[in-house]
Design an enzyme around this catalytic site. Structure first.
Site, PDB file in Angstrom:
ATOM      1  N   ASN A 144       3.802  -5.342   5.760  1.00 15.82           N
ATOM      2  CA  ASN A 144       2.699  -6.076   6.271  1.00 15.82           C
ATOM      3  C   ASN A 144       3.066  -7.391   7.025  1.00 15.82           C
ATOM      4  O   ASN A 144       2.518  -7.672   7.975  1.00 15.82           O
ATOM      5  CB  ASN A 144       1.809  -6.394   5.267  1.00 15.82           C
ATOM      6  CG  ASN A 144       1.116  -5.107   4.693  1.00 15.82           C
ATOM      7  OD1 ASN A 144       0.295  -4.490   5.457  1.00 15.82           O
ATOM      8  ND2 ASN A 144       1.094  -4.764   3.471  1.00 15.82           N
ATOM      9  N   ASP A 201      -4.370   6.961   9.898  1.00 16.83           N
ATOM     10  CA  ASP A 201      -4.274   5.816  10.561  1.00 16.83           C
ATOM     11  C   ASP A 201      -2.886   5.412  11.131  1.00 16.83           C
ATOM     12  O   ASP A 201      -2.565   4.560  11.661  1.00 16.83           O
ATOM     13  CB  ASP A 201      -4.525   4.676   9.305  1.00 16.83           C
ATOM     14  CG  ASP A 201      -3.726   4.890   8.110  1.00 16.83           C
ATOM     15  OD1 ASP A 201      -2.744   5.640   8.369  1.00 16.83           O
ATOM     16  OD2 ASP A 201      -3.707   4.252   7.142  1.00 16.83           O
ATOM     17  N   SER A 212       0.837  -1.121  -0.141  1.00 16.85           N
ATOM     18  CA  SER A 212      -0.048  -0.063  -0.216  1.00 16.85           C
ATOM     19  C   SER A 212       0.791   1.132   0.007  1.00 16.85           C
ATOM     20  O   SER A 212       0.369   2.347  -0.358  1.00 16.85           O
ATOM     21  CB  SER A 212      -0.938   0.021   1.168  1.00 16.85           C
ATOM     22  OG  SER A 212       0.002  -0.151   2.431  1.00 16.85           O
ATOM     23  N   HIS A 252       0.050   4.965   6.904  1.00 13.85           N
ATOM     24  CA  HIS A 252       0.007   5.378   5.266  1.00 13.85           C
ATOM     25  C   HIS A 252       0.587   6.843   5.301  1.00 13.85           C
ATOM     26  O   HIS A 252       0.024   7.759   5.811  1.00 13.85           O
ATOM     27  CB  HIS A 252      -1.191   5.092   4.538  1.00 13.85           C
ATOM     28  CG  HIS A 252      -1.410   3.564   4.608  1.00 13.85           C
ATOM     29  ND1 HIS A 252      -2.374   3.137   5.408  1.00 13.85           N
ATOM     30  CD2 HIS A 252      -0.835   2.529   3.713  1.00 13.85           C
ATOM     31  CE1 HIS A 252      -2.437   1.741   5.143  1.00 13.85           C
ATOM     32  NE2 HIS A 252      -1.457   1.412   4.274  1.00 13.85           N
ATOM     33  N   GLY A 296      -1.761  -4.324   0.988  1.00 11.51           N
ATOM     34  CA  GLY A 296      -1.921  -5.472   1.866  1.00 11.51           C
ATOM     35  C   GLY A 296      -1.024  -6.523   1.494  1.00 11.51           C
ATOM     36  O   GLY A 296      -0.937  -7.757   2.134  1.00 11.51           O
TER      37      GLY A 296
END
Length: 201
Positions: A96, A177, A30, A180, A67
């Site tokens: 991830n 979040d 991402s 990112h 992801g």
């Protein structure tokens, strides 16, 4: 006849120009897929713009999937190499894996296999490193960072130790979040990559 010859020469010139154009393949998650942003705001798109504005005749293929893990990238890579025949493969994976607490040793093996496959296909490899937040514990975060550092050293890979250097934890640089980067951070991400990437072009 003369018109046919002229057209043939033009076609040959256009083919030669196309043949000279290089391809850079970005295999990431991402962070490179511009999660939460317009694709045109992401650092990979900005890379294509910088190449277009300069003297580097390169096409950038962004094969990043939000992801994705190092295992996912490894599974996808053979088809990507076959389809795009890249001159450079930029590997941006591992975040991830870390957030899911997967073993750093497995991360290293996956990334090593990706680098080897890309090199066997005739591509140069650029490794983009990631770091984990301290709340995962010193032991894990150190082992995670070492997976990238040791792989780059052992394979002699061009390497950016931390793609989010100057971004992670900096106000205005991360989305809500806290995972990112914002649109504001994308140019800085490209600036982190560029000095290591440019000599490969």
């Amino acid at each position: 006849m003369r018109m046919w010859l002229r057209g043939g020469v033009l076609a040959a010139m256009l083919w030669a120009q196309g043949a000279l154009a290089g391809t850079a393949l970005v295999v990431g998650d991402s962070i490179s897929a511009a999660f939460g942003l317009e694709t045109s705001q992401g650092w990979v798109h900005l890379l294509q713009q910088r190449l277009n504005d300069g003297e580097h005749d390169y096409r950038v293929v962004n094969a990043s999937i939000s992801g994705d893990t190092s295992a996912g990238g490894l599974a996808r890579l053979p088809a990507l190499l076959s389809e795009h025949e890249p001159d450079i493969v930029i590997i941006e994976l591992g975040g991830n894996d870390g957030l899911r607490g997967q073993p750093p040793a497995q991360l290293k093996r996956n990334l090593a296999a990706m680098a080897e496959q890309a090199q066997q296909a005739g591509a140069k490899v650029l490794l983009l490193g990631m770091r984990m937040p301290p709340n995962l514990g010193q032991r894990y975060t150190s082992a995670f960072a070492d997976a990238f550092d040791s792989l780059a050293a052992e394979k002699g890979l061009p390497y950016v130790p931390f793609l989010l250097e100057g971004i992670g934890g900096v106000q205005g640089m991360m989305q809500a979040d806290r995972v990112h980067p914002t649109a504001q951070a994308q140019e800085l991400m490209l600036d982190n990559v560029w000095p290591v990437l440019e000599p490969l072009l």
